[in-house]
Structure formats: C-alpha cells, structure tokens
Write a protein that holds these residues in place. Structure first.
Motif, PDB file in Angstrom:
ATOM      1  N   ARG A   1      -1.132  10.636   4.602  1.00 36.82           N
ATOM      2  CA  ARG A   1      -2.456  10.965   4.059  1.00 36.82           C
ATOM      3  C   ARG A   1      -2.815  12.414   4.408  1.00 36.82           C
ATOM      4  NH1 ARG A   1      -6.121   5.718   5.802  1.00 36.82           N
ATOM      5  NH2 ARG A   1      -4.679   4.117   5.015  1.00 36.82           N
ATOM      6  N   VAL A   2      -2.525  12.790   5.646  1.00 32.31           N
ATOM      7  CA  VAL A   2      -2.787  14.172   6.083  1.00 32.31           C
ATOM      8  C   VAL A   2      -1.855  15.135   5.356  1.00 32.31           C
ATOM      9  CG1 VAL A   2      -2.691  15.754   8.054  1.00 32.31           C
ATOM     10  CG2 VAL A   2      -3.640  13.457   8.341  1.00 32.31           C
ATOM     11  N   ARG A   3      -0.582  14.754   5.269  1.00 28.33           N
ATOM     12  CA  ARG A   3       0.435  15.612   4.636  1.00 28.33           C
ATOM     13  C   ARG A   3       0.052  15.935   3.200  1.00 28.33           C
ATOM     14  NH1 ARG A   3       5.860  12.833   5.175  1.00 28.33           N
ATOM     15  NH2 ARG A   3       6.405  14.244   6.843  1.00 28.33           N
ATOM     16  N   PHE A   4      -0.490  14.956   2.463  1.00 34.49           N
ATOM     17  CA  PHE A   4      -0.814  15.181   1.054  1.00 34.49           C
ATOM     18  C   PHE A   4      -2.314  15.345   0.811  1.00 34.49           C
ATOM     19  CE2 PHE A   4       3.499  13.632   0.714  1.00 34.49           C
ATOM     20  CZ  PHE A   4       4.008  14.478  -0.270  1.00 34.49           C
ATOM     21  N   LYS A   5      -3.062  15.590   1.893  1.00 32.62           N
ATOM     22  CA  LYS A   5      -4.470  15.964   1.799  1.00 32.62           C
ATOM     23  C   LYS A   5      -5.280  15.002   0.928  1.00 32.62           C
ATOM     24  CE  LYS A   5      -3.145  20.816   2.205  1.00 32.62           C
ATOM     25  NZ  LYS A   5      -3.039  22.103   1.527  1.00 32.62           N
TER      26      LYS A   5
ATOM     27  N   LYS B   1      11.990  13.522  -1.310  1.00 29.88           N
ATOM     28  CA  LYS B   1      13.130  12.637  -1.018  1.00 29.88           C
ATOM     29  C   LYS B   1      13.381  12.517   0.491  1.00 29.88           C
ATOM     30  CE  LYS B   1      15.967  13.062  -5.205  1.00 29.88           C
ATOM     31  NZ  LYS B   1      17.221  13.624  -5.743  1.00 29.88           N
ATOM     32  N   LYS B   2      13.004  13.555   1.236  1.00 28.47           N
ATOM     33  CA  LYS B   2      13.247  13.564   2.681  1.00 28.47           C
ATOM     34  C   LYS B   2      12.219  12.736   3.449  1.00 28.47           C
ATOM     35  CE  LYS B   2      15.543  18.073   2.582  1.00 28.47           C
ATOM     36  NZ  LYS B   2      15.399  19.514   2.869  1.00 28.47           N
ATOM     37  N   ILE B   3      11.131  12.332   2.770  1.00 26.85           N
ATOM     38  CA  ILE B   3      10.105  11.512   3.427  1.00 26.85           C
ATOM     39  C   ILE B   3      10.615  10.077   3.518  1.00 26.85           C
ATOM     40  CG2 ILE B   3       7.753  10.600   3.268  1.00 26.85           C
ATOM     41  CD1 ILE B   3       7.017  13.183   1.750  1.00 26.85           C
TER      42      ILE B   3
ATOM     43  N   PRO C   1       5.112   5.584   1.635  1.00 32.45           N
ATOM     44  CA  PRO C   1       4.296   4.656   2.414  1.00 32.45           C
ATOM     45  C   PRO C   1       2.903   5.235   2.701  1.00 32.45           C
ATOM     46  CG  PRO C   1       6.502   4.799   3.328  1.00 32.45           C
ATOM     47  CD  PRO C   1       6.411   5.869   2.292  1.00 32.45           C
ATOM     48  N   ASP C   2       1.879   4.369   2.652  1.00 34.22           N
ATOM     49  CA  ASP C   2       0.507   4.796   2.915  1.00 34.22           C
ATOM     50  C   ASP C   2       0.281   4.801   4.428  1.00 34.22           C
ATOM     51  OD1 ASP C   2      -2.160   5.305   3.053  1.00 34.22           O
ATOM     52  OD2 ASP C   2      -2.792   3.709   1.703  1.00 34.22           O
ATOM     53  N   THR C   3       0.609   5.917   5.058  1.00 34.03           N
ATOM     54  CA  THR C   3       0.418   6.075   6.503  1.00 34.03           C
ATOM     55  C   THR C   3      -0.545   7.225   6.760  1.00 34.03           C
ATOM     56  OG1 THR C   3       2.235   7.656   6.720  1.00 34.03           O
ATOM     57  CG2 THR C   3       2.784   5.309   6.942  1.00 34.03           C
TER      58      THR C   3
ATOM     59  N   ASN D   1       0.861  -1.186   0.000  1.00 29.33           N
ATOM     60  CA  ASN D   1       0.000   0.000   0.000  1.00 29.33           C
ATOM     61  C   ASN D   1       0.896   1.234   0.000  1.00 29.33           C
ATOM     62  OD1 ASN D   1      -2.453  -1.388   0.088  1.00 29.33           O
ATOM     63  ND2 ASN D   1      -2.339  -1.610   2.299  1.00 29.33           N
ATOM     64  N   ARG D   2       0.774   2.037  -1.034  1.00 27.48           N
ATOM     65  CA  ARG D   2       1.606   3.229  -1.184  1.00 27.48           C
ATOM     66  C   ARG D   2       0.723   4.425  -1.537  1.00 27.48           C
ATOM     67  NH1 ARG D   2       6.697   2.561   0.435  1.00 27.48           N
ATOM     68  NH2 ARG D   2       7.528   3.983  -1.150  1.00 27.48           N
ATOM     69  N   ILE D   3       1.309   5.602  -1.491  1.00 31.36           N
ATOM     70  CA  ILE D   3       0.637   6.820  -1.957  1.00 31.36           C
ATOM     71  C   ILE D   3       1.475   7.388  -3.099  1.00 31.36           C
ATOM     72  CG2 ILE D   3      -0.005   9.194  -1.378  1.00 31.36           C
ATOM     73  CD1 ILE D   3      -0.495   8.224   1.506  1.00 31.36           C
ATOM     74  N   ALA D   4       0.863   7.475  -4.282  1.00 28.68           N
ATOM     75  CA  ALA D   4       1.557   8.053  -5.439  1.00 28.68           C
ATOM     76  C   ALA D   4       1.357   9.561  -5.436  1.00 28.68           C
ATOM     77  CB  ALA D   4       1.024   7.460  -6.734  1.00 28.68           C
ATOM     78  N   VAL D   5       2.426  10.298  -5.709  1.00 29.20           N
ATOM     79  CA  VAL D   5       2.369  11.766  -5.729  1.00 29.20           C
ATOM     80  C   VAL D   5       2.720  12.237  -7.137  1.00 29.20           C
ATOM     81  CG1 VAL D   5       3.178  13.907  -4.673  1.00 29.20           C
ATOM     82  CG2 VAL D   5       3.110  11.801  -3.314  1.00 29.20           C
ATOM     83  N   TYR D   6       1.806  12.964  -7.759  1.00 27.03           N
ATOM     84  CA  TYR D   6       1.985  13.434  -9.135  1.00 27.03           C
ATOM     85  C   TYR D   6       2.147  14.949  -9.158  1.00 27.03           C
ATOM     86  CZ  TYR D   6      -0.061   8.860 -10.143  1.00 27.03           C
ATOM     87  OH  TYR D   6      -0.314   7.516 -10.185  1.00 27.03           O
ATOM     88  N   PHE D   7       3.081  15.424  -9.953  1.00 27.09           N
ATOM     89  CA  PHE D   7       3.252  16.870 -10.129  1.00 27.09           C
ATOM     90  C   PHE D   7       4.141  17.116 -11.336  1.00 27.09           C
ATOM     91  CE2 PHE D   7       6.284  15.215  -7.046  1.00 27.09           C
ATOM     92  CZ  PHE D   7       7.521  15.638  -7.549  1.00 27.09           C
ATOM     93  N   GLU D   8       4.023  18.318 -11.889  1.00 21.92           N
ATOM     94  CA  GLU D   8       4.919  18.694 -12.980  1.00 21.92           C
ATOM     95  C   GLU D   8       6.322  18.851 -12.382  1.00 21.92           C
ATOM     96  OE1 GLU D   8       3.617  18.518 -15.833  1.00 21.92           O
ATOM     97  OE2 GLU D   8       1.516  18.590 -15.226  1.00 21.92           O
TER      98      GLU D   8
END
Length: 347
Positions: free
Chosen positions: A54-58, A31-33, A48-50, A14-21
């Motif tokens: 979840r809060v950090r990336f809303k 990288k610091k996470i 990691p899906d924690t 279980n992961r959280i994918a982060v997308y951005f330009e």
C-alpha cells in the motif's frame, strides 16, 4: 510514467491491482514483487494487499473508505443487474470496485443529485491529483456509464460523460524470424504446441486454455473458439502443419477434458505456467525483447496483413467488434514502409 493502484477482491483474495500503459521496465519491477500476478481479465498486474505494498504504490485512504448506506445498496443492486445480464464475475468485481471509488468520493451526496459536473470534479480532484493512470480513469468511466444507465432518477447524462484521451500505442510485433526461433526453442511438444497454436490462429491466452479436443475440426481444418471474449463464438483456420503436430501431441498426452491440461487431469493448463513457457523460449532463442503471449497474436495479425490478407478477414479472425481496432496493425506493417526510398540514398 503514470500508473495507478487500487485494492480489489480477486478470486476471493484481497489484492492490489496496478494499472499502467505498457512499459517493459515497470513490468520487470512488478514481477520482482513477491506474489505478483498478471490477470488477462482485469488487464492488470495484481499483488498481495499488504501494508508494504500500500505504501509502495501510494494507495490513498479513500480506497479503503466505506461508501454511504445508500451507495452500498445501489452497488449491490448494480451487481445483481450485471449478473442478470450475464456479465462475468471478474467484470462484476472490477466494475463494482471502480464504482465504489467514485461513490465514496461523493458519500455525502444523494446518488440522484450526482451530475456530469461531479464526474469532471472527481477526475480533477481525485484522478489527476493522485496522478492516476488514464487506463484506470477509463475503467471508472465504464463503471459510471453502465451504473447510471440502471438508475431511474438521475441528473446524469450518460452520453455526455467524457473519456480520457488515451495514448495511441502501437502493438508490439516480432519478426517472422524471431517467431520461428521462439516456436522451435522447446523440444517439449506440449510447450511447442501451445505457442505454435497461439501464433498460427492468433489466439488470446484464455482462448487457448479453454480449448477442448472437440473444438478441433480436422475434417474442415478449423478451430472452434467457444465463448471467446465478449461471449462470442468464432472459428479460426487450422494449418495442416499444426494439425499434424496436434495429432502427435494428442497421442503423447491423451488429454481428457481440455486440449492442454496441467498436472491435474481434467484441469486446464495454468496461464502463469504458459507465460513461463514463453519466457523460457525467449531465453533459449536469445531474444531479449520483453515479449508476452499477446505479442504472438499481434505478430499473427501483422504478418497476415503483410502477406496481403484483407483487413476485414483479419478482423473476423481476431474477433474484433470494430474494424478500427484491427486497423492499428496497418501502422506496424512494414510491407509498404520498406518500399519507401529514403532521400538520404540520393545524396
């Protein structure tokens, strides 16, 4: 700076994918996470899906909502259809998760009744309201278009599903002097060899790590790239200087299956370790730009163009389907721009 995040299943985790330009500052922050990793396949960073992340990336609660029973059945059918078409497992996961987000939004509506207007509403009421990125929206569109092509009873006109207007970003390019400093930074021949081969042949990271000794044709000075992006084979020219380096490397390391292996014999070199190899080279050479392995590929294409190589050949070497993809390098080539005389010089 627009970004978006969503929960995913990646390699069983279980992961959280982060997308951005592309943004150097955000890359450094991610990288610091703890546990952050880059996926070339997903073209995204994932963490990691924690609860903290979840809060950090809303991440909105809808991301964890279960779709309707009909939608769950259709998502499974969609996965089976993609497998029969030989889509990679990572693509299947990416598309099915993206489709799930859309169908959760319309969990009270029959799939046969979903229309193009519903896609527009979803974009406005979910994507834009939550300030999600254009790259994530584009991924949703890819999944919706492909899914509705497999549905018999539908009101959806697939060809009329519009895509978000994406930012026209130029590829990042290093100068020949910078490339030389990077390639000469390591005394370890394996590290030097990997970076040199990526630049000299314009390879993607995954293409380099999939190479086997049999893919090097020393008689014709060619590298055979098997099952590259889009499941296409292609060839790349092999510099005589690179061939000499390869012979030296082969004698020293004697790889068994893959040309570049990790600590376990017969297993390919780890992509994260290769990123570290580049990072160390940048530090040793004093280059502060946030360069990635893909910058070497961009630099290869741009330097070829500046040397007068025809764009059609560059397209073939890079394995691009469309010439429009390759044409972006004309915007970063300095050959013609440097010849333009500034009116300031006449003052």
């Amino acid at each position: 700076m627009k970004w978006s995040a969503k929960p995913i299943k990646h390699k069983g985790e279980n992961r959280i994918a982060v997308y951005f330009e592309k943004n150097a500052g955000l890359i450094e922050r991610i990288k610091k996470i703890n546990g952050a990793r880059w996926s070339q396949t997903l073209m995204a960073w994932h963490i990691p899906d924690t609860e903290e992340n979840r809060v950090r990336f809303k991440i909105t609660p809808i991301a964890y909502t279960i779709p309707s029973e009909e939608a769950q059945i259709q998502i499974e059918k969609f996965k089976q259809w993609m497998r029969s078409k030989r889509y990679s497992e990572s693509t299947i996961v990416t598309y099915s998760e993206a489709l799930k987000s859309f169908l959760v939004f319309y969990r009270e509506k029959a799939i046969a009744d979903i229309t193009n207007e519903d896609v527009i509403l979803y974009n406005n009421e979910y994507i834009l309201k939550n300030n999600l990125s254009a790259s994530y929206q584009n991924q949703i569109v890819n999944a919706i278009k492909l899914f509705f092509q497999t549905i018999r009873e539908t009101k959806m006109l697939v060809d009329k599903i519009h895509r978000p207007k994406r930012a026209k970003q130029l590829p990042n390019v290093l100068s020949k002097e910078e490339i030389k400093l990077i390639l000469n930074a390591h005394s370890n021949i394996k590290h030097k060899m990997m970076l040199s081969l990526i630049y000299s042949c314009g390879l993607r990271c995954g293409e380099l790590l999939a190479l086997e000794p049999v893919h090097i044709d020393s008689k014709r000075n060619l590298v055979l790239l098997k099952n590259a992006k889009g499941k296409k084979d292609r060839i790349a020219p092999l510099s005589p200087k690179i061939l000499e380096m390869l012979r030296e490397y082969y004698i020293a390391f004697k790889p068994t299956k893959y040309l570049f292996e990790g600590q376990i014999s017969g297993q390919p070199y780890d992509s994260r370790s290769l990123q570290q190899v580049l990072k160390q080279a940048l530090q040793k050479s004093g280059i502060t730009k946030p360069a990635t392995l893909h910058w070497l590929r961009h630099s290869f294409a741009t330097h070829l163009l500046e040397n007068g190589t025809d764009l059609r050949y560059i397209q073939e070497l890079l394995g691009h389907n469309s010439s429009k993809t390759t044409e972006i390098y004309t915007h970063v080539s300095t050959k013609s721009i440097q010849q333009i005389k500034s009116p300031f010089d006449d003052l």
